[in-house]
Design a protein around this motif. Structure first.
Motif, PDB file in Angstrom:
ATOM      1  N   PRO A  49       0.834  -1.211   0.000  1.00  0.00           N
ATOM      2  CA  PRO A  49       0.000   0.000   0.000  1.00  0.00           C
ATOM      3  C   PRO A  49       0.867   1.259   0.000  1.00  0.00           C
ATOM      4  CG  PRO A  49      -0.787  -1.566   1.644  1.00  0.00           C
ATOM      5  CD  PRO A  49       0.533  -2.090   1.126  1.00  0.00           C
ATOM      6  N   LEU A  50       0.406   2.254  -0.737  1.00  0.00           N
ATOM      7  CA  LEU A  50       1.123   3.520  -0.853  1.00  0.00           C
ATOM      8  C   LEU A  50       0.508   4.540   0.103  1.00  0.00           C
ATOM      9  CD1 LEU A  50       1.171   3.646  -4.746  1.00  0.00           C
ATOM     10  CD2 LEU A  50       3.033   2.900  -3.240  1.00  0.00           C
ATOM     11  N   ARG A  51       1.305   5.570   0.448  1.00  0.00           N
ATOM     12  CA  ARG A  51       0.820   6.614   1.352  1.00  0.00           C
ATOM     13  C   ARG A  51       1.181   7.979   0.793  1.00  0.00           C
ATOM     14  NH1 ARG A  51       2.685   9.747   5.640  1.00  0.00           N
ATOM     15  NH2 ARG A  51       4.801   8.977   5.427  1.00  0.00           N
ATOM     16  N   MET A  52       0.167   8.843   0.679  1.00  0.00           N
ATOM     17  CA  MET A  52       0.434  10.209   0.274  1.00  0.00           C
ATOM     18  C   MET A  52       1.028  10.948   1.471  1.00  0.00           C
ATOM     19  SD  MET A  52      -2.035  13.298  -1.010  1.00  0.00           S
ATOM     20  CE  MET A  52      -2.530  13.766   0.649  1.00  0.00           C
ATOM     21  N   VAL A  53       2.139  11.641   1.225  1.00  0.00           N
ATOM     22  CA  VAL A  53       2.780  12.452   2.259  1.00  0.00           C
ATOM     23  C   VAL A  53       2.284  13.886   2.148  1.00  0.00           C
ATOM     24  CG1 VAL A  53       5.002  13.302   3.119  1.00  0.00           C
ATOM     25  CG2 VAL A  53       4.805  10.949   2.255  1.00  0.00           C
ATOM     26  N   ALA A  54       2.274  14.417   0.936  1.00  0.00           N
ATOM     27  CA  ALA A  54       1.850  15.796   0.709  1.00  0.00           C
ATOM     28  C   ALA A  54       1.521  15.986  -0.761  1.00  0.00           C
ATOM     29  CB  ALA A  54       2.952  16.768   1.124  1.00  0.00           C
ATOM     30  N   VAL A  55       0.683  16.979  -1.030  1.00  0.00           N
ATOM     31  CA  VAL A  55       0.326  17.307  -2.406  1.00  0.00           C
ATOM     32  C   VAL A  55       0.035  18.800  -2.485  1.00  0.00           C
ATOM     33  CG1 VAL A  55      -2.151  16.816  -2.161  1.00  0.00           C
ATOM     34  CG2 VAL A  55      -1.052  16.611  -4.413  1.00  0.00           C
ATOM     35  N   GLY A  56       0.376  19.389  -3.631  1.00  0.00           N
ATOM     36  CA  GLY A  56       0.119  20.812  -3.790  1.00  0.00           C
ATOM     37  C   GLY A  56       0.486  21.290  -5.172  1.00  0.00           C
ATOM     38  N   VAL A  57       0.551  22.601  -5.299  1.00  0.00           N
ATOM     39  CA  VAL A  57       0.870  23.232  -6.571  1.00  0.00           C
ATOM     40  C   VAL A  57       1.787  24.416  -6.299  1.00  0.00           C
ATOM     41  CG1 VAL A  57      -0.071  24.450  -8.575  1.00  0.00           C
ATOM     42  CG2 VAL A  57      -1.335  22.552  -7.589  1.00  0.00           C
ATOM     43  N   VAL A  58       2.852  24.509  -7.078  1.00  0.00           N
ATOM     44  CA  VAL A  58       3.703  25.696  -7.062  1.00  0.00           C
ATOM     45  C   VAL A  58       3.130  26.611  -8.140  1.00  0.00           C
ATOM     46  CG1 VAL A  58       6.017  26.608  -7.467  1.00  0.00           C
ATOM     47  CG2 VAL A  58       5.730  24.399  -6.293  1.00  0.00           C
ATOM     48  N   ARG A  59       2.698  27.802  -7.745  1.00  0.00           N
ATOM     49  CA  ARG A  59       2.048  28.729  -8.676  1.00  0.00           C
ATOM     50  C   ARG A  59       2.944  29.926  -8.960  1.00  0.00           C
ATOM     51  NH1 ARG A  59      -3.497  27.552  -8.985  1.00  0.00           N
ATOM     52  NH2 ARG A  59      -4.192  26.152  -7.357  1.00  0.00           N
ATOM     53  N   THR A  60       2.845  30.404 -10.200  1.00  0.00           N
ATOM     54  CA  THR A  60       3.526  31.651 -10.562  1.00  0.00           C
ATOM     55  C   THR A  60       2.521  32.539 -11.284  1.00  0.00           C
ATOM     56  OG1 THR A  60       4.330  30.880 -12.716  1.00  0.00           O
ATOM     57  CG2 THR A  60       5.753  30.463 -10.819  1.00  0.00           C
ATOM     58  N   PRO A  61       2.684  33.852 -11.177  1.00  0.00           N
ATOM     59  CA  PRO A  61       1.750  34.766 -11.848  1.00  0.00           C
ATOM     60  C   PRO A  61       1.881  34.699 -13.371  1.00  0.00           C
ATOM     61  CG  PRO A  61       3.199  35.961 -10.306  1.00  0.00           C
ATOM     62  CD  PRO A  61       3.687  34.555 -10.381  1.00  0.00           C
ATOM     63  N   ALA A  62       0.762  34.568 -14.041  1.00  0.00           N
ATOM     64  CA  ALA A  62       0.754  34.461 -15.504  1.00  0.00           C
ATOM     65  C   ALA A  62       1.295  35.721 -16.172  1.00  0.00           C
ATOM     66  CB  ALA A  62      -0.658  34.171 -15.997  1.00  0.00           C
ATOM     67  N   ASP A  63       1.244  36.858 -15.477  1.00  0.00           N
ATOM     68  CA  ASP A  63       1.718  38.101 -16.093  1.00  0.00           C
ATOM     69  C   ASP A  63       3.191  38.389 -15.805  1.00  0.00           C
ATOM     70  OD1 ASP A  63       1.338  38.606 -13.408  1.00  0.00           O
ATOM     71  OD2 ASP A  63       0.360  40.551 -13.698  1.00  0.00           O
ATOM     72  N   ALA A  64       3.853  37.530 -15.041  1.00  0.00           N
ATOM     73  CA  ALA A  64       5.278  37.716 -14.752  1.00  0.00           C
ATOM     74  C   ALA A  64       6.109  37.271 -15.955  1.00  0.00           C
ATOM     75  CB  ALA A  64       5.682  36.931 -13.512  1.00  0.00           C
ATOM     76  N   GLU A  65       7.322  37.799 -16.049  1.00  0.00           N
ATOM     77  CA  GLU A  65       8.252  37.388 -17.105  1.00  0.00           C
ATOM     78  C   GLU A  65       8.706  35.948 -16.840  1.00  0.00           C
ATOM     79  OE1 GLU A  65       9.226  39.134 -19.822  1.00  0.00           O
ATOM     80  OE2 GLU A  65       7.802  40.692 -19.241  1.00  0.00           O
ATOM     81  N   VAL A  66       8.998  35.217 -17.902  1.00  0.00           N
ATOM     82  CA  VAL A  66       9.381  33.808 -17.780  1.00  0.00           C
ATOM     83  C   VAL A  66      10.555  33.600 -16.821  1.00  0.00           C
ATOM     84  CG1 VAL A  66      10.257  31.784 -19.024  1.00  0.00           C
ATOM     85  CG2 VAL A  66       8.362  33.121 -19.973  1.00  0.00           C
ATOM     86  N   PRO A  67      11.637  34.385 -16.880  1.00  0.00           N
ATOM     87  CA  PRO A  67      12.736  34.136 -15.934  1.00  0.00           C
ATOM     88  C   PRO A  67      12.294  34.218 -14.467  1.00  0.00           C
ATOM     89  CG  PRO A  67      13.501  35.540 -17.713  1.00  0.00           C
ATOM     90  CD  PRO A  67      12.000  35.413 -17.869  1.00  0.00           C
ATOM     91  N   GLN A  68      11.424  35.174 -14.137  1.00  0.00           N
ATOM     92  CA  GLN A  68      10.940  35.292 -12.758  1.00  0.00           C
ATOM     93  C   GLN A  68      10.042  34.113 -12.401  1.00  0.00           C
ATOM     94  OE1 GLN A  68      11.268  38.126 -14.790  1.00  0.00           O
ATOM     95  NE2 GLN A  68      13.126  38.437 -13.595  1.00  0.00           N
ATOM     96  N   ARG A  69       9.279  33.641 -13.358  1.00  0.00           N
ATOM     97  CA  ARG A  69       8.416  32.480 -13.106  1.00  0.00           C
ATOM     98  C   ARG A  69       9.266  31.242 -12.841  1.00  0.00           C
ATOM     99  NH1 ARG A  69       3.718  32.555 -17.512  1.00  0.00           N
ATOM    100  NH2 ARG A  69       2.645  31.310 -15.956  1.00  0.00           N
TER     101      ARG A  69
END
Length: 176
Positions: free
Chosen positions: A25-45
Protein backbone atom coordinates in the motif's frame (compact mmCIF):
# COMPACT_ATOMS: atom_id res chain seq x y z
CA UNK A 1 10.87 4.73 -1.20
CA UNK A 2 9.80 8.37 -1.06
CA UNK A 3 9.21 10.02 -4.44
CA UNK A 4 8.45 13.62 -5.37
CA UNK A 5 6.28 13.70 -8.49
CA UNK A 6 6.37 16.88 -10.58
CA UNK A 7 3.77 17.75 -13.20
CA UNK A 8 5.60 20.70 -14.82
CA UNK A 9 3.93 23.90 -15.85
CA UNK A 10 4.75 27.61 -15.74
CA UNK A 11 1.51 28.76 -14.12
CA UNK A 12 0.72 25.65 -12.07
CA UNK A 13 3.43 23.09 -11.35
CA UNK A 14 1.86 20.11 -9.59
CA UNK A 15 3.90 18.49 -6.82
CA UNK A 16 3.15 15.40 -4.78
CA UNK A 17 5.10 13.16 -2.44
CA UNK A 18 4.30 9.46 -2.05
CA UNK A 19 5.87 6.83 0.22
CA UNK A 20 5.79 3.15 -0.67
CA UNK A 21 7.23 0.18 -2.45
CA UNK A 22 5.95 -1.89 -5.34
CA UNK A 23 3.33 -4.39 -4.23
CA UNK A 24 2.57 -2.62 -0.95
CA UNK A 25 0.00 0.00 0.00
CA UNK A 26 1.12 3.52 -0.85
CA UNK A 27 0.82 6.61 1.35
CA UNK A 28 0.43 10.21 0.27
CA UNK A 29 2.78 12.45 2.26
CA UNK A 30 1.85 15.80 0.71
CA UNK A 31 0.33 17.31 -2.41
CA UNK A 32 0.12 20.81 -3.79
CA UNK A 33 0.87 23.23 -6.57
CA UNK A 34 3.70 25.70 -7.06
CA UNK A 35 2.05 28.73 -8.68
CA UNK A 36 3.53 31.65 -10.56
CA UNK A 37 1.75 34.77 -11.85
CA UNK A 38 0.75 34.46 -15.50
CA UNK A 39 1.72 38.10 -16.09
CA UNK A 40 5.28 37.72 -14.75
CA UNK A 41 8.25 37.39 -17.10
CA UNK A 42 9.38 33.81 -17.78
CA UNK A 43 12.74 34.14 -15.93
CA UNK A 44 10.94 35.29 -12.76
CA UNK A 45 8.42 32.48 -13.11
CA UNK A 46 11.24 29.93 -13.38
CA UNK A 47 12.83 31.36 -10.23
CA UNK A 48 9.47 30.97 -8.47
CA UNK A 49 9.20 27.35 -9.57
CA UNK A 50 12.78 26.70 -8.45
CA UNK A 51 12.09 28.17 -5.01
CA UNK A 52 8.91 26.16 -4.66
CA UNK A 53 10.52 22.86 -5.65
CA UNK A 54 13.50 23.53 -3.37
CA UNK A 55 11.06 24.04 -0.48
CA UNK A 56 9.37 20.72 -1.27
CA UNK A 57 12.73 18.96 -1.46
CA UNK A 58 13.83 20.50 1.86
CA UNK A 59 10.61 19.67 3.65
CA UNK A 60 9.93 16.16 2.34
CA UNK A 61 13.41 14.74 1.57
CA UNK A 62 12.47 12.42 -1.31
CA UNK A 63 14.80 9.68 -2.48
CA UNK A 64 13.90 10.24 -6.14
CA UNK A 65 12.12 12.75 -8.35
CA UNK A 66 9.71 11.72 -11.12
CA UNK A 67 8.96 14.34 -13.76
CA UNK A 68 6.48 14.15 -16.61
CA UNK A 69 8.36 13.82 -19.89
CA UNK A 70 7.48 16.74 -22.13
CA UNK A 71 5.71 15.61 -25.27
CA UNK A 72 5.02 17.47 -28.47
CA UNK A 73 1.90 19.56 -28.39
CA UNK A 74 0.34 21.75 -31.04
CA UNK A 75 0.94 24.91 -29.03
CA UNK A 76 4.71 25.61 -29.08
CA UNK A 77 4.45 28.25 -26.32
CA UNK A 78 2.80 25.72 -23.99
CA UNK A 79 5.37 23.01 -24.67
CA UNK A 80 8.24 25.48 -24.18
CA UNK A 81 6.93 26.58 -20.78
CA UNK A 82 6.36 22.98 -19.74
CA UNK A 83 9.89 22.03 -20.87
CA UNK A 84 11.40 24.96 -18.97
CA UNK A 85 9.54 24.06 -15.76
CA UNK A 86 10.58 20.42 -16.24
CA UNK A 87 14.23 21.46 -16.58
CA UNK A 88 14.02 23.46 -13.34
CA UNK A 89 12.68 20.40 -11.48
CA UNK A 90 15.45 18.20 -12.90
CA UNK A 91 18.09 20.79 -11.99
CA UNK A 92 16.87 21.06 -8.40
CA UNK A 93 17.01 17.27 -8.02
CA UNK A 94 20.42 16.98 -9.73
CA UNK A 95 21.94 19.59 -7.40
CA UNK A 96 21.10 17.26 -4.51
CA UNK A 97 22.30 14.13 -6.26
CA UNK A 98 18.78 12.71 -6.44
CA UNK A 99 17.90 10.33 -9.24
CA UNK A 100 15.47 11.78 -11.77
CA UNK A 101 13.11 9.68 -13.85
CA UNK A 102 11.07 10.96 -16.76
CA UNK A 103 7.74 9.26 -17.45
CA UNK A 104 5.49 9.91 -20.42
CA UNK A 105 1.85 10.80 -19.80
CA UNK A 106 0.74 7.48 -21.32
CA UNK A 107 3.13 5.52 -19.05
CA UNK A 108 1.69 7.28 -16.00
CA UNK A 109 -1.91 6.75 -17.12
CA UNK A 110 -1.26 3.06 -17.82
CA UNK A 111 0.49 2.58 -14.47
CA UNK A 112 -2.31 4.01 -12.36
CA UNK A 113 -5.40 3.18 -14.42
CA UNK A 114 -4.43 0.27 -16.65
CA UNK A 115 -4.98 2.34 -19.81
CA UNK A 116 -2.52 4.70 -21.46
CA UNK A 117 -5.53 6.58 -22.87
CA UNK A 118 -7.24 7.29 -19.53
CA UNK A 119 -8.62 10.80 -19.11
CA UNK A 120 -7.78 13.17 -16.25
CA UNK A 121 -10.91 12.18 -14.31
CA UNK A 122 -10.00 8.47 -14.47
CA UNK A 123 -6.43 9.19 -13.34
CA UNK A 124 -7.64 11.35 -10.45
CA UNK A 125 -10.16 8.66 -9.41
CA UNK A 126 -7.46 5.96 -9.39
CA UNK A 127 -5.00 8.17 -7.48
CA UNK A 128 -7.75 8.77 -4.90
CA UNK A 129 -8.40 5.04 -4.63
CA UNK A 130 -4.75 3.93 -4.59
CA UNK A 131 -3.81 6.44 -1.89
CA UNK A 132 -7.06 5.90 0.05
CA UNK A 133 -7.96 9.61 -0.04
CA UNK A 134 -11.37 11.06 0.80
CA UNK A 135 -11.52 13.12 -2.39
CA UNK A 136 -9.49 13.58 -5.56
CA UNK A 137 -6.63 16.08 -5.19
CA UNK A 138 -7.35 19.46 -6.78
CA UNK A 139 -6.38 20.92 -9.18
CA UNK A 140 -5.69 18.18 -11.74
CA UNK A 141 -1.98 19.12 -11.75
CA UNK A 142 -1.74 17.97 -8.12
CA UNK A 143 -3.39 14.61 -8.91
CA UNK A 144 -1.07 14.20 -11.91
CA UNK A 145 1.98 14.79 -9.68
CA UNK A 146 0.83 12.03 -7.32
CA UNK A 147 0.23 9.74 -10.31
CA UNK A 148 3.83 10.38 -11.45
CA UNK A 149 5.16 9.43 -8.01
CA UNK A 150 3.02 6.27 -7.95
CA UNK A 151 4.16 5.33 -11.46
CA UNK A 152 7.79 5.73 -10.47
CA UNK A 153 7.45 3.67 -7.29
CA UNK A 154 5.88 0.84 -9.26
CA UNK A 155 8.32 1.05 -12.20
CA UNK A 156 11.55 1.74 -10.29
CA UNK A 157 12.44 -1.92 -9.55
CA UNK A 158 12.16 -2.89 -13.23
CA UNK A 159 14.04 0.24 -14.35
CA UNK A 160 16.85 -0.50 -11.88
CA UNK A 161 17.19 -4.09 -13.15
CA UNK A 162 17.30 -2.82 -16.72
CA UNK A 163 20.03 -0.27 -15.88
CA UNK A 164 22.07 -2.94 -14.08
CA UNK A 165 21.79 -5.26 -17.08
CA UNK A 166 22.93 -2.48 -19.42
CA UNK A 167 25.93 -1.69 -17.19
CA UNK A 168 26.86 -5.37 -17.00
CA UNK A 169 26.56 -5.76 -20.77
CA UNK A 170 28.66 -2.66 -21.52
CA UNK A 171 31.32 -3.74 -19.01
CA UNK A 172 31.72 -7.07 -20.81
CA UNK A 173 32.19 -5.40 -24.17
CA UNK A 174 30.62 -6.37 -27.48
CA UNK A 175 29.27 -9.90 -27.84
CA UNK A 176 31.00 -11.96 -30.56
Amino acid sequence: MRVLGVDPGLTRCGVGVVDGTAGRPLRMVAVGVVRTPADAEVPQRLVGIERGIEEWLDEHRPEAVAVERVFSQHNVRTVMGTAQASAVAMLCAARRGLPVALHTPSEVKAAVSGSGRADKAQVAAMVTRLLRLDAPPRPADAADALALAICHIWRAPALNRLQQARRLHSAKGPVR
